[in-house]
Design an enzyme around this catalytic site. Structure first.
Site, PDB file in Angstrom:
ATOM      1  CE1 TYR A 197       0.520   1.743   4.299  1.00 37.14           C
ATOM      2  CE2 TYR A 197       0.692  -0.754   4.395  1.00 37.14           C
ATOM      3  CZ  TYR A 197       1.012   0.502   5.041  1.00 37.14           C
ATOM      4  OH  TYR A 197       1.396   0.877   6.191  1.00 37.14           O
ATOM      5  CB  CYS A 198       1.733   3.830  -1.778  1.00 36.51           C
ATOM      6  SG  CYS A 198       0.886   3.813  -3.027  1.00 36.51           S
ATOM      7  CB  THR A 199      -0.127   8.383  -0.461  1.00 36.32           C
ATOM      8  OG1 THR A 199       0.975   8.388   0.408  1.00 36.32           O
ATOM      9  CG2 THR A 199      -1.123   9.544  -0.061  1.00 36.32           C
TER      10      THR A 199
ATOM     11  CB  ILE B 297      -3.741   5.549   2.900  1.00 37.32           C
ATOM     12  CG1 ILE B 297      -2.466   4.664   3.160  1.00 37.32           C
ATOM     13  CG2 ILE B 297      -4.152   5.925   4.349  1.00 37.32           C
ATOM     14  CD1 ILE B 297      -1.180   5.076   3.818  1.00 37.32           C
TER      15      ILE B 297
END
Length: 817
Positions: free
Chosen positions: A404-406, A434
């Protein structure tokens, strides 16, 4: 009014160089953006990109010069700032080197036609632009004036006379262009009917959203122009990067236009055969239609997270540092936020071996992350690949990996790397990152305690962070209190590495430290605020001060004091006083050129230069870089009364200099001012066989090494003479490069690029110039090393103001023996 000055610019006949490209410089808010159409006349078909067009012209000129060296005449063309500056156009438009047929000098009409044709090959938009006017709409759409005279260049005889003067002096033509007619802003091009009812300025709120798409794009420049034109009526603000590999966007859309915008963006197929040419200009490009719009949150218009719309063509939409690009379409399985939540619930209950990877940088994951995630702790995205290779070397290739990342774009590249380079077979990624998970939590009404993400989601806009839960995962840098308020040092000259600029600071410490990361930075900010008060107390109107000076910060300047402010003030107070005329000059510079007043040498450095001239008993002094003449007058007024030659090409500042040279009487009469570049001045002085006892370098910092070698190689400095180089520490940034050379293996350019992308609060200030400042610092570091290793000279480097090098010419090793 269009004016062209013909003056003494010397250009080697075979030097082609790189033609400056009219890059997009969108300063200010979106409705005053200087834009240009992507036209491709004279050079090729619509498939030719801007860079290819420039390259083709370069190659053609190079071939012609190689075959017939005397067939083309180099001409430097310039457009004054007062025309391109207020329109937000690129500074690179200011000067372009044109190569015209020698026969075009036979008449004024042929000269105009040849100059216009050459410039249109480079910049087709200059033929007509609704912001810029009609500079090159016809051969006679601009004026020409010669050698600063008031009268226009009107006849063939005027042109031949000007050319003869330059040819006799061994110089080449330099012309300055300004348009006769500027486009009227009161007559904007009407929008297509479906866009005319939009009122984005009346919106009460904005919706923040992001999207990305990896898709081949033939011409990023053309797509950027089309996006800007089609989005502007909706009042969209944000940052968008376009590259041949795809597009990456973070934007905000007014609540009263978002409905129509989403509809238009979702139209994957549309019949364009019935649309007029004007309507096609405002058509949303097919490259972005149908893309997944990752909607974040809604904010009041007063809290809009962006201040303008910036769409920038780049080499990559997400710089990765990989030697070869991967197939971004093979990047693991995209998992929606609801399914992601369920998988994490199951993994928590079953105590599974699933590997959860946080693909963000350390400063992001410090303030918020998913429970149980492995944090990469990288400084930049480029560091990701080495972490994966080191940490997952022995991991079974069938292990379930969840990334996951932003917003999701980094996981696409990480997923592709894990599958294609490392051979993992069970890679999953959180679609929308996210941001989408946070929206899922809000829409599903789950209690914060059910969230698997804890803390703050760092976002790349003016908000800095979006709180997902009340968990606080970090502590204040200074007092150790629980806190997750991230900031950047209020001292714009902070020496922290760019990749480590972010730090956590509680409100109490922020008030106590004035938002600074250390006591030394705090002292510098206090000193600048004190300087502001001194200027105001001297009667300087507030509206004439530089913008950042009003807020207690000075601009990014070349006159930065790198020693402790109190120490510098103490030394200045105990130095012999400043002559009244020079004090007046300094005050006039602040009043008339407030945004650049920091470039003037202060009384301490001025007295130091004057004393050096006296100690050398110098009879001749050369200064490269006049500005308003402050340093030149200090040296001319020294005890030994030397003759001073100084040069500059900037008109506004040099007019002030000439005014004060006249006021200085006999001291000013010994100053010879050359309105030309440093290179041209060195060429002229060499041709005249002149040499000097002292040379003061204060011109283009990136060209210092070139100036230094030219001065020594051509004998412009006498044996035993002194070269004084200013700004050798450049805002305190130069020493960082020595650390990188000897200790670190950090890719500094990427650190700069990443930092500029990661600190949106400073989008209107410091971060816009970080990359340029670092390039200057790097060039000065190379210059300093070059001088140190040169056996022809000996050098001492001093931490005075922005750094001074005293370089004494002791001759070649053979002459020393």
């Amino acid at each position: 009014m269009l004016v062209a000055f013909v003056s003494t610019w010397r250009v080697p006949s075979l030097c082609v160089g790189s033609f400056p490209v009219l890059r997009r410089c969108y300063s200010g808010r979106s409705h005053v953006v200087g834009r240009r159409s992507v036209l491709r006349s004279l050079v090729g078909s619509g498939a030719v990109t801007e860079k290819e067009r420039i390259r083709e012209v370069q190659e053609r000129v190079s071939r012609r010069l190689a075959e017939e060296p005397d067939s083309l005449v180099p001409v430097r063309t310039t457009i004054p700032y007062e025309f391109w500056g207020p329109l937000g156009l690129s500074p690179k438009l200011r000067r372009t080197r044109a190569f015209l047929p020698r026969g075009s000098l036979s008449s004024l009409s042929s000269f105009r036609a040849s100059l216009r044709q050459f410039l249109l090959e480079l910049y087709p938009t200059l033929e007509y632009d609704r912001h810029f006017g009609e500079l090159l709409s016809a051969d006679d759409s601009f004026y020409l004036r010669v050698n600063g005279k008031e009268a226009d260049l009107e006849s063939d005889e005027d042109l031949r006379s000007a050319w003869l003067d330059c040819e006799t002096g061994g110089m080449n033509l330099a012309v300055v262009l300004t348009p006769k007619k500027m486009a009227s802003p009161s007559k904007p091009t009407p929008l297509p009917e479906h866009l005319q009812g939009l009122r984005p300025l009346q919106a009460q709120a904005v919706c923040v959203m992001s999207f990305y798409r990896f898709i081949p794009i033939d011409d990023p420049d053309a797509l950027a122009d089309q996006l800007r034109r089609s989005w502007e009526p909706y009042g969209i603000l944000g940052r968008v990067y376009v590259a041949k590999e795809g597009i990456n966007a973070q934007i905000s859309v007014p609540d009263n236009t978002i409905g129509q915008f989403v509809i238009r963006m979702s139209e994957v197929f549309e019949d364009t055969t019935t649309l007029s040419t004007h309507e096609l200009r405002y058509q949303i490009p097919a490259e972005v239609r149908g893309v997944y719009l990752n909607q974040d949150t809604t904010l009041p218009s007063q809290q809009a997270p962006f201040i303008d719309l910036r769409i920038k063509p780049r080499a990559q939409v997400l710089s990765d540092g990989l030697d070869e690009s991967l197939d971004w379409s093979t990047n693991g399985q995209a998992i929606g936020p609801e399914k992601w939540h369920q998988l994490l619930e199951e993994a928590k209950k079953e105590n599974s071996t699933t590997l959860l990877l946080d693909c963000r940088n350390k400063y992001e994951s410090d303030v918020g992350h998913f429970d149980g995630a492995r944090l990469l702790g990288t400084k930049t995205f480029r560091d990701t690949w080495q972490w994966l290779e080191d940490e997952l070397r022995d991991t079974p290739r069938d292990t379930q990996i969840m990334t996951y990342c932003t917003g999701g774009i980094r996981c696409v590249k990480v997923g592709a790397y894990l599958e294609q380079r490392m051979g993992f077979t069970n890679v999953q990624r959180l679609e929308g990152g996210i941001i989408s998970y946070s929206r899922y939590l809000r829409e599903s009404s789950l209690s914060p305690s059910k969230s698997h993400f804890k803390g703050v989601n760092y976002v790349f806009d003016l908000r800095i962070g979006e709180r997902v839960t009340e968990d606080v995962l970090t502590t204040c840098l200074h007092c150790g209190a629980r806190c997750d308020l991230q900031t950047d040092c209020a001292n714009e000259k902070c020496g922290r590495p760019f990749a480590d600029r972010h730090f956590v600071q509680c409100e109490d410490c922020a008030n106590e430290m004035l938002g600074c990361c250390s006591s030394s930075c705090q002292e510098e900010v206090i000193s600048r605020r004190s300087e502001k008060k001194d200027l105001l107390s001297a009667g300087q109107p507030l509206n004439t001060l530089p913008r950042k000076l009003k807020t207690g910060r000075l601009p990014e300047d070349e006159g930065c004091v790198v020693v402790a402010p109190k120490t510098s003030e103490y030394c200045e107070a105990l130095t012999s006083g400043e002559p009244p005329l020079l004090k007046e000059l300094r005050q006039v510079t602040i009043a008339e050129l407030p945004a650049r007043a920091h470039m003037i040498s202060g009384p301490l450095q001025g007295r130091f230069l004057s004393m050096l001239v006296s100690l050398l008993n110098a009879r001749s002094v050369l200064e490269l870089g006049t500005f308003t003449g402050y340093s030149a007058l200090w040296m001319a007024m020294s005890e030994c009364r030397p003759n001073v030659v100084t040069c500059d090409i900037e008109v506004a500042s040099s007019l002030i200099a000439e005014r004060f040279f006249d006021k200085a009487g006999p001291d000013g009469s010994r100053i010879e001012f050359l309105r030309c570049s440093a290179d041209d001045a060195l060429d002229r002085l060499h041709d005249q066989g002149r040499s000097f006892d002292l040379v003061f370098l204060d011109a283009n910092k990136k060209a210092y090494q070139h100036y230094y070698d030219t001065i020594l190689d051509r004998g412009i400095i006498r044996l035993g003479g002194l070269i004084v180089a200013d700004n050798i520490l450049f805002r305190g940034r130069v020493p960082i490069h020595l650390e990188n050379d000897t200790v670190q293996s950090v890719n500094r350019e990427e650190a700069l690029r990443q930092h500029r992308h990661e600190d949106p609060r400073t989008i209107s200030g410091r971060t816009r110039s970080l990359k340029a400042a670092d390039k200057v610092a790097q060039a000065l570091h190379h210059f300093n090393q070059h001088v140190l290793q040169d056996t022809r000279t000996e050098v001492v480097s001093l931490p005075m103001r922005d750094g001074l090098s005293l370089i004494r010419y002791i001759g070649s090793p053979s002459s020393q023996a």
